[in-house]
Design an enzyme around this catalytic site. Sequence first.
Site, PDB file in Angstrom:
ATOM      1  N   CYS A   1     -55.163  18.951 -39.236  1.00 28.74           N
ATOM      2  CA  CYS A   1     -54.609  20.065 -40.015  1.00 28.74           C
ATOM      3  C   CYS A   1     -54.559  19.632 -41.476  1.00 28.74           C
ATOM      4  CB  CYS A   1     -53.218  20.442 -39.474  1.00 28.74           C
ATOM      5  SG  CYS A   1     -51.878  19.446 -40.159  1.00 28.74           S
TER       6      CYS A   1
ATOM      7  N   CYS B   1     -49.274  15.756 -31.702  1.00 26.82           N
ATOM      8  CA  CYS B   1     -48.818  16.344 -32.954  1.00 26.82           C
ATOM      9  C   CYS B   1     -48.678  17.858 -32.828  1.00 26.82           C
ATOM     10  CB  CYS B   1     -49.775  16.010 -34.095  1.00 26.82           C
ATOM     11  SG  CYS B   1     -49.203  16.770 -35.622  1.00 26.82           S
TER      12      CYS B   1
ATOM     13  N   LYS C   1     -42.870   8.704 -50.840  1.00 22.96           N
ATOM     14  CA  LYS C   1     -43.711   7.580 -50.412  1.00 22.96           C
ATOM     15  C   LYS C   1     -44.076   6.657 -51.562  1.00 22.96           C
ATOM     16  CE  LYS C   1     -45.547  10.104 -46.512  1.00 22.96           C
ATOM     17  NZ  LYS C   1     -46.730  10.644 -45.825  1.00 22.96           N
TER      18      LYS C   1
ATOM     19  N   LYS D   1     -39.816  14.212 -48.021  1.00 26.18           N
ATOM     20  CA  LYS D   1     -40.194  12.801 -47.871  1.00 26.18           C
ATOM     21  C   LYS D   1     -40.659  12.219 -49.204  1.00 26.18           C
ATOM     22  CE  LYS D   1     -43.521  14.111 -44.911  1.00 26.18           C
ATOM     23  NZ  LYS D   1     -44.760  14.202 -44.099  1.00 26.18           N
TER      24      LYS D   1
ATOM     25  N   ARG E   1     -41.237   5.834 -34.772  1.00 23.06           N
ATOM     26  CA  ARG E   1     -41.997   5.149 -35.829  1.00 23.06           C
ATOM     27  C   ARG E   1     -41.148   4.012 -36.396  1.00 23.06           C
ATOM     28  NH1 ARG E   1     -43.688   9.195 -40.376  1.00 23.06           N
ATOM     29  NH2 ARG E   1     -45.163   9.992 -38.834  1.00 23.06           N
TER      30      ARG E   1
ATOM     31  N   CYS F   1     -52.670  13.507 -42.999  1.00 20.86           N
ATOM     32  CA  CYS F   1     -52.095  12.238 -42.563  1.00 20.86           C
ATOM     33  C   CYS F   1     -53.101  11.086 -42.582  1.00 20.86           C
ATOM     34  CB  CYS F   1     -51.485  12.383 -41.174  1.00 20.86           C
ATOM     35  SG  CYS F   1     -50.127  13.571 -41.161  1.00 20.86           S
TER      36      CYS F   1
ATOM     37  N   CYS G   1     -56.275  11.014 -38.034  1.00 25.63           N
ATOM     38  CA  CYS G   1     -54.846  11.131 -37.728  1.00 25.63           C
ATOM     39  C   CYS G   1     -54.669  11.345 -36.226  1.00 25.63           C
ATOM     40  CB  CYS G   1     -54.245  12.299 -38.496  1.00 25.63           C
ATOM     41  SG  CYS G   1     -54.753  13.885 -37.814  1.00 25.63           S
TER      42      CYS G   1
ATOM     43  N   ARG H   1     -39.998   6.494 -47.473  1.00 26.76           N
ATOM     44  CA  ARG H   1     -40.624   6.078 -46.211  1.00 26.76           C
ATOM     45  C   ARG H   1     -41.117   4.630 -46.270  1.00 26.76           C
ATOM     46  NH1 ARG H   1     -42.553  10.462 -43.262  1.00 26.76           N
ATOM     47  NH2 ARG H   1     -41.133  12.220 -43.477  1.00 26.76           N
TER      48      ARG H   1
HETATM   49 FE1  SRM Z   1     -48.115  12.586 -41.469  1.00 29.15          FE
HETATM   50  C1  SRM Z   1     -46.288  15.259 -40.526  1.00 29.15           C
HETATM   51  C2  SRM Z   1     -48.444  11.619 -38.291  1.00 29.15           C
HETATM   52  C3  SRM Z   1     -49.257   9.606 -42.541  1.00 29.15           C
HETATM   53  C4  SRM Z   1     -48.662  13.938 -44.545  1.00 29.15           C
HETATM   54  N1  SRM Z   1     -47.426  13.285 -39.718  1.00 29.15           N
HETATM   55  C5  SRM Z   1     -46.645  14.393 -39.541  1.00 29.15           C
HETATM   56  C6  SRM Z   1     -46.156  14.496 -38.103  1.00 29.15           C
HETATM   57  C7  SRM Z   1     -44.857  13.799 -38.002  1.00 29.15           C
HETATM   58  C8  SRM Z   1     -46.122  15.903 -37.511  1.00 29.15           C
HETATM   59  C9  SRM Z   1     -44.854  16.691 -37.612  1.00 29.15           C
HETATM   60  O1  SRM Z   1     -44.242  16.783 -38.681  1.00 29.15           O
HETATM   61  O2  SRM Z   1     -44.515  17.293 -36.598  1.00 29.15           O
HETATM   62  C10 SRM Z   1     -47.282  13.681 -37.400  1.00 29.15           C
HETATM   63  C11 SRM Z   1     -46.898  13.025 -36.079  1.00 29.15           C
HETATM   64  C12 SRM Z   1     -48.086  13.049 -35.165  1.00 29.15           C
HETATM   65  C13 SRM Z   1     -47.925  12.235 -33.960  1.00 29.15           C
HETATM   66  O3  SRM Z   1     -48.032  12.790 -32.857  1.00 29.15           O
HETATM   67  O4  SRM Z   1     -47.724  11.034 -34.049  1.00 29.15           O
HETATM   68  C14 SRM Z   1     -47.745  12.779 -38.514  1.00 29.15           C
HETATM   69  N2  SRM Z   1     -48.620  10.884 -40.578  1.00 29.15           N
HETATM   70  C15 SRM Z   1     -48.796  10.704 -39.252  1.00 29.15           C
HETATM   71  C16 SRM Z   1     -49.453   9.386 -38.951  1.00 29.15           C
HETATM   72  C17 SRM Z   1     -48.982   8.748 -37.658  1.00 29.15           C
HETATM   73  C18 SRM Z   1     -50.972   9.599 -38.943  1.00 29.15           C
HETATM   74  C19 SRM Z   1     -51.790   8.483 -38.364  1.00 29.15           C
HETATM   75  O5  SRM Z   1     -52.614   8.815 -37.518  1.00 29.15           O
HETATM   76  O6  SRM Z   1     -51.656   7.331 -38.772  1.00 29.15           O
HETATM   77  C20 SRM Z   1     -49.090   8.616 -40.225  1.00 29.15           C
HETATM   78  C21 SRM Z   1     -47.774   7.907 -40.120  1.00 29.15           C
HETATM   79  C22 SRM Z   1     -47.454   7.212 -41.375  1.00 29.15           C
HETATM   80  C23 SRM Z   1     -46.240   6.317 -41.326  1.00 29.15           C
HETATM   81  O7  SRM Z   1     -46.326   5.281 -40.695  1.00 29.15           O
HETATM   82  O8  SRM Z   1     -45.242   6.645 -41.961  1.00 29.15           O
HETATM   83  C24 SRM Z   1     -48.975   9.760 -41.213  1.00 29.15           C
HETATM   84  N3  SRM Z   1     -48.749  11.866 -43.253  1.00 29.15           N
HETATM   85  C25 SRM Z   1     -49.295  10.634 -43.457  1.00 29.15           C
HETATM   86  C26 SRM Z   1     -49.954  10.586 -44.729  1.00 29.15           C
HETATM   87  C27 SRM Z   1     -50.727   9.409 -45.293  1.00 29.15           C
HETATM   88  C28 SRM Z   1     -49.882   8.521 -46.130  1.00 29.15           C
HETATM   89  O9  SRM Z   1     -48.663   8.690 -46.214  1.00 29.15           O
HETATM   90  O10 SRM Z   1     -50.446   7.609 -46.723  1.00 29.15           O
HETATM   91  C29 SRM Z   1     -49.803  11.838 -45.303  1.00 29.15           C
HETATM   92  C30 SRM Z   1     -50.410  12.309 -46.636  1.00 29.15           C
HETATM   93  C31 SRM Z   1     -49.749  11.745 -47.824  1.00 29.15           C
HETATM   94  C32 SRM Z   1     -48.622  12.613 -48.250  1.00 29.15           C
HETATM   95  O11 SRM Z   1     -47.554  12.523 -47.675  1.00 29.15           O
HETATM   96  O12 SRM Z   1     -48.832  13.421 -49.147  1.00 29.15           O
HETATM   97  C33 SRM Z   1     -49.036  12.629 -44.363  1.00 29.15           C
HETATM   98  N4  SRM Z   1     -47.529  14.283 -42.405  1.00 29.15           N
HETATM   99  C34 SRM Z   1     -47.918  14.678 -43.651  1.00 29.15           C
HETATM  100  C35 SRM Z   1     -47.417  16.005 -43.896  1.00 29.15           C
HETATM  101  C36 SRM Z   1     -47.639  16.847 -45.178  1.00 29.15           C
HETATM  102  C37 SRM Z   1     -46.573  16.635 -46.159  1.00 29.15           C
HETATM  103  C38 SRM Z   1     -46.700  17.544 -47.335  1.00 29.15           C
HETATM  104  O13 SRM Z   1     -46.754  17.062 -48.447  1.00 29.15           O
HETATM  105  O14 SRM Z   1     -46.722  18.761 -47.151  1.00 29.15           O
HETATM  106  C39 SRM Z   1     -46.740  16.402 -42.721  1.00 29.15           C
HETATM  107  C40 SRM Z   1     -46.027  17.742 -42.467  1.00 29.15           C
HETATM  108  C41 SRM Z   1     -44.671  17.800 -43.027  1.00 29.15           C
HETATM  109  O15 SRM Z   1     -44.137  16.834 -43.562  1.00 29.15           O
HETATM  110  O16 SRM Z   1     -44.119  18.896 -42.949  1.00 29.15           O
HETATM  111  C42 SRM Z   1     -46.842  15.297 -41.809  1.00 29.15           C
HETATM  112 FE1  SF4 Z   2     -50.660  16.183 -37.223  1.00 30.86          FE
HETATM  113 FE2  SF4 Z   2     -51.839  17.391 -39.232  1.00 30.86          FE
HETATM  114 FE3  SF4 Z   2     -50.775  14.981 -39.576  1.00 30.86          FE
HETATM  115 FE4  SF4 Z   2     -52.951  15.220 -38.165  1.00 30.86          FE
HETATM  116  S1  SF4 Z   2     -52.774  15.737 -40.332  1.00 30.86           S
HETATM  117  S2  SF4 Z   2     -51.122  14.047 -37.554  1.00 30.86           S
HETATM  118  S3  SF4 Z   2     -52.685  17.162 -37.179  1.00 30.86           S
HETATM  119  S4  SF4 Z   2     -49.656  16.819 -39.123  1.00 30.86           S
END
Ligand code: SRM
Ligand code: SF4
Length: 572
Positions: free
Chosen positions: A482, A443, A218, A216, A81, A486, A437, A150
Amino acid sequence: MVNQNLKAPEGPPSDVEEIKERSNYLRGTLAEVMLDRLSAGIPDDDNRLMKHHGSYLQDNRDLRNERQKQKLEPAYQFMLRVRMPGGVARADQWLVMDDLAQKYGNGTLKLTTRQTFQMHGILKWNMKKTIQEIHASMLDTIAACGDVNRNVMSTSNPFQSDFHAEVYEWSKKLSDYLLPRTRAYHEIWLDEEKVAGTPETEEVEPMYGKLYLPRKFKIGIAVPPSNDIDVFSQDLGFIAVIENNKLTGFNVAIGGGMGMSHGDKATYPQLAKVIGFCKTDQILEVAEKIITIQRDYGNRSVRKNARFKYTVDRLGLENVKAELENRLGWNLEEALPFHFDHNGDRYGWVEGIQGKWHYTLFVEGGRIADFEQYKLMTGLREIAKVHNGEFRLTANQNLIIANVTNEEKEKVNELLKQYGLLVGSHISALRRSSMACVALPTCGLAMAEAERYLPVLIDKIEEIVDENALRNEEITIRMTGCPNGCARHALGEIGFIGKAPGKYNMYLGAAFDGSRLSKMYRENIGEEEILNELRVLLPRYAKEREEGEHFGDFVIRTGVIGATSDGTNFHE
Ligand code: SRM
Ligand code: SF4
């Protein structure tokens, strides 16, 4: 420094805290394990550290069972990323990303919900080369994942006005200012020599400290009336205040987040709340002090409860504000009025400042690829070759071809037409307002499909939309595989969270401007039940809505789902 009246939760440190502690400022044994040719993977501890370098080890889940049967190790590969504040890439940087995706990745690029590029499918042996080539293009992947600040988001089009451009500059400054100071990244990936005579222990992280953040963090900056970056979903959101066409400062909102776990009431999405106003040049200081509050009081024992939103809820908003002002040595001013009217993107050509043009095009699920009938990736490559401006990635996974001169415009438009990229009525407003997502196959946390399935589901919902003359009605619809959120499902007027293959929880009622969370409407349902629900709801909306009423507001007014008094914790 630590306020005796405020306390961090007690309990043994989580495993990740211990890994960071032992890591020598995020180095671990990454340099060595990346050279090990016996496995395409790396050990778990190093993978935890890898996140701070902008990458995760994944495996292709489509191949998991087959490889297990053949007694092979999983099809390990890395996701990478990029850190790209405000989502701005020059045309030549676009070409580098495209080239790397072809050479080392899976031949596609993902435009993420935080305005950056992800590449999937990179093999261990190609990681260093990929990072080095990204670096040579003047981008990097530092802190794109991990327990640090981030990618900083900012409202998508910085060139609509001078203050948009200024806000974008602040997002870059924030991103740089809040970077970790360790040289681990430069040593491991860029072969930077350790400075002779400097013992590793002397290296300091003045803001983060040795353990970095509990989780993390944001930050996003919105420029009203557009809330495209979903400012209330950020740990720390800034809302630009514009007076007489000048940026005078920012309203400060804290404690937002989208993630939760199914069935765990101690986890929930939360909206950030506005606590005051700071002047423009105070933004770095405010961000730094807030981050240090989370550093000192966040939960380092239970990672599920470690996000800043839980710290704020546990300590109390007023106490956090008081602590912030204490650390700043001055008080925030009272917040100024603001108004958002949408959290989506506006498509097509727009004329900006200095006679430059911008074209926003729809990228379904943020996936840049060549599809059988739709050569999106090739089309964009051809545009990048003739375009001297920028590409801007939006927070809704879309793309703006930005800063197109009058002379270039015709050529760019021709290419958009040639490759079928123009946004027209063939794409319903519902589809244009969709986000999904990544989910399967990369993922590791996905419980159900999202990016690969939402387009198929929308094909079917569009039939209902068309029967009810709603084709031009923007209804935000978001799906995640899930509950991590995201694609910010909790801020979609219609939201789906994956529960199991083919099964989703369905949510309704978020606000069109991103200021209210959705609420669970149906649990664990499959496609037929989803469509049946919408076969009832959408015709009702078509007939009974008030003038200009958005779908999210409609379902609340008509009692389809109940509302809470203040719209917060509305989710479950
Ligand atoms: Fe996310 C984890 C993809 C935006 C909340 N996110 C992940 C992981 C890295 C899975 C992992 O931990 O093993 C995913 C990788 C999937 C893959 O195969 O690429 C993943 N997140 C993404 C992306 C690529 C989704 C997309 O389709 O665009 C986004 C990348 C953003 C970036 O460029 O940095 C992405 N993730 C978000 C957002 C939206 C935002 O930030 O505006 C959220 C919700 C906002 C927030 O953080 O509260 C988000 N991602 C999570 C979480 C839950 C965190 C939590 O509060 O519990 C996880 C899981 C974790 O961190 O343990 C996670
Ligand atoms: Fe993966 Fe869940 Fe984030 Fe979708 S919402 S990219 S399934 S961690």
